[in-house]
Scaffold this motif. Structure first.
Motif: not given
Length: 194
Positions: A106-111, A138-148
């Motif tokens: 398992x590999x995890x990458x949080x933010x 992986x977990x990251x903040x969700x951006x509504x725009x692909x190019x944000x």
């Protein structure tokens, strides 16, 4: 990452948002995979808030962060089955460090990935470190725009994992963090090294 994150290291483990975020990441991890006895790579581990939670269940954890001060905080925790590394992830590091000889379940990458400008090349390195059928989460903040400039969109998360060579990819929104700054949704990518 690196030096910029050094400034946050001393106070990170007392930041209520960071603590809440790591708890929700850990819960969503356990909802997806049984990490009991696993060999885990915590990429971009920071001070080890997630590492600490995984440690009692895992066989071994390699925790890497490019911030030396974040790693200092993690090392002070003295987790018996955790090896920490304070360097950027490169193919040279993988080639010379014996901690990467054995592949990971398992590999995890949080933010982490939303802070890396060219994260597809890192995803390719991470994929090379997984056992067959191993999982990357992986977990990251969700951006509504692909190019944000902030966070990752669901599209960006999916396309990055596929571009890195993962063909079994799932993208979900497992939780949102509500704080004094508002409510911030999270995107989770789950990819299998199949």
């Amino acid at each position: 990452m690196g030096d910029d994150w050094d400034d946050y290291a001393e106070e990170w483990d007392t930041n209520s948002d960071a603590i809440a975020y790591s708890a929700m990441v850990f819960e969503s991890l356990l909802n997806e995979v049984d990490i009991e006895g696993s060999n885990i790579f915590d990429f971009g581990c920071g001070t080890g808030l997630l590492t600490e939670r995984m440690s009692p269940l895992a066989d071994r954890i390699v925790a890497l962060d490019s911030s030396a001060k974040m790693i200092d905080v993690l090392e002070f925790k003295n987790l018996p089955n955790v090896v920490s590394i304070s360097e950027p992830l490169t193919s040279q590091l993988i080639g010379r460090n014996p901690e990467f000889v054995n592949k990971f379940n398992v590999i995890v990458a949080s933010s982490v990935f939303s802070f890396l400008p060219e994260h597809v090349s890192i995803l390719k390195l991470l994929k090379s470190l997984l056992v067959p059928d191993g999982l990357l989460l992986q977990w990251d903040w969700l951006s509504p725009e692909p190019d944000s400039e902030f966070g990752l969109s669901e599209t960006n998360a999916r396309e990055s994992l596929k571009e890195a060579g993962f063909n079994q990819v799932s993208i979900t929104n497992p939780f949102s963090l509500t704080s004094s700054k508002g409510t911030m949704p999270v995107v989770m990518g789950l990819a299998k090294n199949a």
